[in-house]
Design an enzyme around this catalytic site. Structure first.
Site, PDB file in Angstrom:
ATOM      1  N   LYS A  58     -12.411   1.071 -14.957  1.00 50.08           N
ATOM      2  CA  LYS A  58     -12.433   0.228 -13.880  1.00 50.08           C
ATOM      3  C   LYS A  58     -13.252  -0.512 -15.853  1.00 50.08           C
ATOM      4  O   LYS A  58     -12.617  -1.792 -15.445  1.00 50.08           O
ATOM      5  CB  LYS A  58     -13.786   0.505 -13.297  1.00 50.08           C
ATOM      6  CG  LYS A  58     -13.191   1.066 -11.375  1.00 50.08           C
ATOM      7  CD  LYS A  58     -12.664  -0.265 -11.575  1.00 50.08           C
ATOM      8  CE  LYS A  58     -12.481   0.655  -9.837  1.00 50.08           C
ATOM      9  NZ  LYS A  58     -11.692  -0.517  -8.805  1.00 50.08           N
ATOM     10  N   SER A  67     -15.988  -2.997 -10.125  1.00 48.27           N
ATOM     11  CA  SER A  67     -17.021  -2.196 -10.036  1.00 48.27           C
ATOM     12  C   SER A  67     -18.390  -2.117 -10.574  1.00 48.27           C
ATOM     13  O   SER A  67     -18.738  -2.184 -11.879  1.00 48.27           O
ATOM     14  CB  SER A  67     -17.032  -0.295  -9.937  1.00 48.27           C
ATOM     15  OG  SER A  67     -18.014   0.361  -9.600  1.00 48.27           O
ATOM     16  N   LEU A 123     -22.903   7.775   0.151  1.00 52.94           N
ATOM     17  CA  LEU A 123     -23.671   7.264   1.583  1.00 52.94           C
ATOM     18  C   LEU A 123     -24.052   7.008   2.892  1.00 52.94           C
ATOM     19  O   LEU A 123     -24.158   7.976   4.042  1.00 52.94           O
ATOM     20  CB  LEU A 123     -25.711   6.475   0.534  1.00 52.94           C
ATOM     21  CG  LEU A 123     -26.719   6.802   1.358  1.00 52.94           C
ATOM     22  CD1 LEU A 123     -27.092   8.542   1.885  1.00 52.94           C
ATOM     23  CD2 LEU A 123     -27.658   5.813   1.381  1.00 52.94           C
ATOM     24  N   TYR A 170     -13.197   7.291 -13.455  1.00 52.81           N
ATOM     25  CA  TYR A 170     -13.311   7.490 -13.003  1.00 52.81           C
ATOM     26  C   TYR A 170     -13.952   5.879 -13.344  1.00 52.81           C
ATOM     27  O   TYR A 170     -13.207   4.435 -13.315  1.00 52.81           O
ATOM     28  CB  TYR A 170     -13.791   6.938 -11.416  1.00 52.81           C
ATOM     29  CG  TYR A 170     -14.007   5.610 -10.683  1.00 52.81           C
ATOM     30  CD1 TYR A 170     -13.633   4.846 -10.022  1.00 52.81           C
ATOM     31  CD2 TYR A 170     -15.478   5.019 -10.597  1.00 52.81           C
ATOM     32  CE1 TYR A 170     -13.435   3.991  -8.883  1.00 52.81           C
ATOM     33  CE2 TYR A 170     -16.019   4.144  -9.751  1.00 52.81           C
ATOM     34  CZ  TYR A 170     -15.134   3.456  -9.062  1.00 52.81           C
ATOM     35  OH  TYR A 170     -15.524   2.404  -8.803  1.00 52.81           O
ATOM     36  N   ASP A 220       0.754  -0.998   0.380  1.00 58.27           N
ATOM     37  CA  ASP A 220       0.762   0.083  -0.054  1.00 58.27           C
ATOM     38  C   ASP A 220       1.114   1.129  -0.386  1.00 58.27           C
ATOM     39  O   ASP A 220       2.039   1.335   0.331  1.00 58.27           O
ATOM     40  CB  ASP A 220      -1.288  -0.187   1.068  1.00 58.27           C
ATOM     41  CG  ASP A 220      -2.221   1.137   0.675  1.00 58.27           C
ATOM     42  OD1 ASP A 220      -3.096  -0.130   0.733  1.00 58.27           O
ATOM     43  OD2 ASP A 220      -2.365   2.042   0.472  1.00 58.27           O
TER      44      ASP A 220
HETATM   45  N1  UFG Z   1     -26.868   9.326  -1.889  1.00 56.32           N
HETATM   46  C1  UFG Z   1     -27.621  10.411  -1.162  1.00 56.32           C
HETATM   47  N2  UFG Z   1     -27.042  11.647  -0.765  1.00 56.32           N
HETATM   48  C2  UFG Z   1     -25.303  11.488  -0.280  1.00 56.32           C
HETATM   49  C3  UFG Z   1     -24.784   9.959  -0.920  1.00 56.32           C
HETATM   50  C4  UFG Z   1     -25.647   9.219  -1.472  1.00 56.32           C
HETATM   51  O1  UFG Z   1     -28.607  11.217  -1.620  1.00 56.32           O
HETATM   52  O2  UFG Z   1     -24.536  12.228   0.509  1.00 56.32           O
HETATM   53  C5  UFG Z   1     -27.918   8.689  -2.976  1.00 56.32           C
HETATM   54  C6  UFG Z   1     -26.970   8.611  -4.345  1.00 56.32           C
HETATM   55  O3  UFG Z   1     -27.513   9.977  -4.968  1.00 56.32           O
HETATM   56  C7  UFG Z   1     -27.930   7.031  -4.262  1.00 56.32           C
HETATM   57  C8  UFG Z   1     -27.685   6.219  -3.095  1.00 56.32           C
HETATM   58  O4  UFG Z   1     -27.020   7.037  -2.328  1.00 56.32           O
HETATM   59  O5  UFG Z   1     -28.761   7.395  -4.963  1.00 56.32           O
HETATM   60  C9  UFG Z   1     -26.313   5.793  -3.416  1.00 56.32           C
HETATM   61  O6  UFG Z   1     -24.942   6.949  -3.916  1.00 56.32           O
HETATM   62  P1  UFG Z   1     -23.649   6.478  -3.206  1.00 56.32           P
HETATM   63  O7  UFG Z   1     -23.018   7.635  -3.814  1.00 56.32           O
HETATM   64  O8  UFG Z   1     -23.269   6.316  -2.019  1.00 56.32           O
HETATM   65  O9  UFG Z   1     -23.140   5.335  -4.088  1.00 56.32           O
HETATM   66  P2  UFG Z   1     -22.979   5.144  -6.062  1.00 56.32           P
HETATM   67  O10 UFG Z   1     -24.536   4.095  -5.926  1.00 56.32           O
HETATM   68  O11 UFG Z   1     -23.244   6.553  -6.448  1.00 56.32           O
HETATM   69  O12 UFG Z   1     -22.410   4.314  -5.812  1.00 56.32           O
HETATM   70  C10 UFG Z   1     -20.647   3.564  -5.347  1.00 56.32           C
HETATM   71  C11 UFG Z   1     -19.783   3.863  -5.844  1.00 56.32           C
HETATM   72  C12 UFG Z   1     -19.114   4.042  -7.070  1.00 56.32           C
HETATM   73  C13 UFG Z   1     -19.584   2.871  -7.304  1.00 56.32           C
HETATM   74  C14 UFG Z   1     -21.015   2.435  -7.677  1.00 56.32           C
HETATM   75  C15 UFG Z   1     -20.959   1.053  -7.450  1.00 56.32           C
HETATM   76  O13 UFG Z   1     -19.683   5.397  -5.052  1.00 56.32           O
HETATM   77  O14 UFG Z   1     -17.304   3.397  -6.353  1.00 56.32           O
HETATM   78  O15 UFG Z   1     -21.237   2.419  -6.077  1.00 56.32           O
HETATM   79  O16 UFG Z   1     -22.575   0.409  -8.404  1.00 56.32           O
HETATM   80  F1  UFG Z   1     -19.090   2.758  -9.134  1.00 56.32           F
END
Ligand code: UFG
Length: 337
Positions: free
Chosen positions: A152, A124, A199, A148, A31
């Site tokens: 991938k 991913s 989230l 990003y 790492d």
């Molecule tokens: N969300 C909110 N508020 C926040 C953050 C997220 O409402 O502050 C919502 C988003 O709109 C989404 C859900 O929560 O509906 C999940 O969002 P995340 O950012 O936690 O995750 P994502 O699904 O957008 O993305 C994640 C990883 C990516 C990966 C992807 C694969 O961050 O790296 O999953 O599906 F590529």
């Protein structure tokens, strides 16, 4: 013979290290601490009661890799070392292409040179892009909408091409859905850099009072409650998926792709409500507009991993929210504590 884990001090790398050590594998960790802490290493020893070789350096550094492959008897590599912030990748595309793509190519060249032709790769669900219906199956068309995601996609392609060019390679591409949770000891977990994008770390920081409220990005999606639906998977289930993939990889040649997800979709508000009920805390939230690039619904078909790897996720959403909260409360300042 050992398993080399690049990015072994990171969120998924550290939990996978625990799983492999507990299963009796020898591991070597690499790492550069660009998004992790040296404190993880002591904690891994504390959890498992085992010691393992560690090398600090970058997979872009050929002399560094020479040192690792010369000193250690490596039979397989699990390759986690990569940058992963979607927003940052849009701001700094060259940083992402260089680290993720050049890093992977450099690593593969060294693996070839040292005749280590087994690799499990950290891909991913982002490669499913924005147009596929859920549940998502491994044969669906792939696409990307940010650097990003392109890294991938390209890394998967490079690995698949390498396996096609030389039948002595074994390549396993693992497509993760949304990993959350932490080891039940509370000793290792996710360490977000600055204000979290994802989230779950955002929710735990609101719960502990570091952030005032959660912004819910959109309540007008075509989902049961209007908020986005994702396939949240406990990081320990993800770790056991890696163990299954390692065993498969060591006994098969060629390239394969597996989803690592639960097959269940939960909305943003499902996660908030479960977190509140299970942990007896309140998460103030405000509905905002949709976040650019988000899709309404994304969950896996986990069938292929179940049939071929004999693996399936076991932990519930309650386990996930409880373990995420334990990690946050026992380490309010991450590994600084
Ligand atoms: N969300 C909110 N508020 C926040 C953050 C997220 O409402 O502050 C919502 C988003 O709109 C989404 C859900 O929560 O509906 C999940 O969002 P995340 O950012 O936690 O995750 P994502 O699904 O957008 O993305 C994640 C990883 C990516 C990966 C992807 C694969 O961050 O790296 O999953 O599906 F590529």
């Amino acid at each position: 013979m050992s398993i080399l884990i690049t990015g072994g001090a990171g969120y998924i790398g550290s939990h996978t290290t625990v799983e492999l050590l507990n299963a009796g594998f020898d591991v070597v960790l690499v790492d550069d601490f660009s998004n992790s802490s040296p404190a993880v290493l002591e904690r891994l020893e504390k959890i498992t009661g085992k010691k393992f070789p560690f090398y600090q350096g970058s997979i872009l550094d050929t002399e560094f890799l020479d040192k690792v492959f010369t000193k250690e008897d490596i039979e397989l590599v699990i390759h986690f070392a990569a940058f992963k912030a979607v927003g940052e990748s849009v701001q700094k595309p060259l940083k992402y292409y260089k680290n993720n793509i050049s890093g992977t190519i450099t690593l593969l060249e060294k693996m070839k040179e040292y005749d280590v032709k087994n690799i499990v790769f950290s891909s991913s669900a982002t490669v499913y892009g924005t147009n596929n219906p859920s549940p998502m199956t491994e044969d669906m068309p792939t696409s990307a909408i940010n650097p990003y995601g392109y890294t991938k996609l390209m890394m998967e392609q490079i690995l698949t091409d390498v396996a096609a060019s030389d039948p002595s390679w074994s390549v396993t591409n693992l497509r993760y859905f949304n990993p959350i949770g932490a080891h039940e000891s509370g000793l290792i977990g996710e360490l977000p850099n600055g204000i979290p994008n994802n989230l779950m770390p955002y929710i735990t920081q609101v719960a502990i009072g570091k952030l005032p409220e959660l912004n819910v990005f959109g309540d007008d999606y075509p989902t049961p409650d209007g908020t986005g639906v994702r396939d949240y998977i406990h990081v320990l289930d993800l770790a056991s998926g890696h163990l299954a993939a390692v065993k498969y990889n060591l006994s098969h040649k060629g390239a394969e792709i597996f989803n690592l997800g639960t097959g269940h979709g939960y909305s943003v508000l499902d996660l908030v409500k479960t977190f509140e009920a299970e942990n007896k805390v309140t998460i103030p939230y405000r509905i905002q507009g949709r976040r650019a690039g988000d899709i309404a619904t994304c969950y896996a078909s986990p069938e292929k991993a179940k049939e071929v790897l004999g693996w399936e996720a076991k932990k519930t959403l309650k386990d996930m929210v409880r373990d995420s909260w334990r990690w946050q409360t026992t380490n309010p300042n991450g590994y600084e504590d």
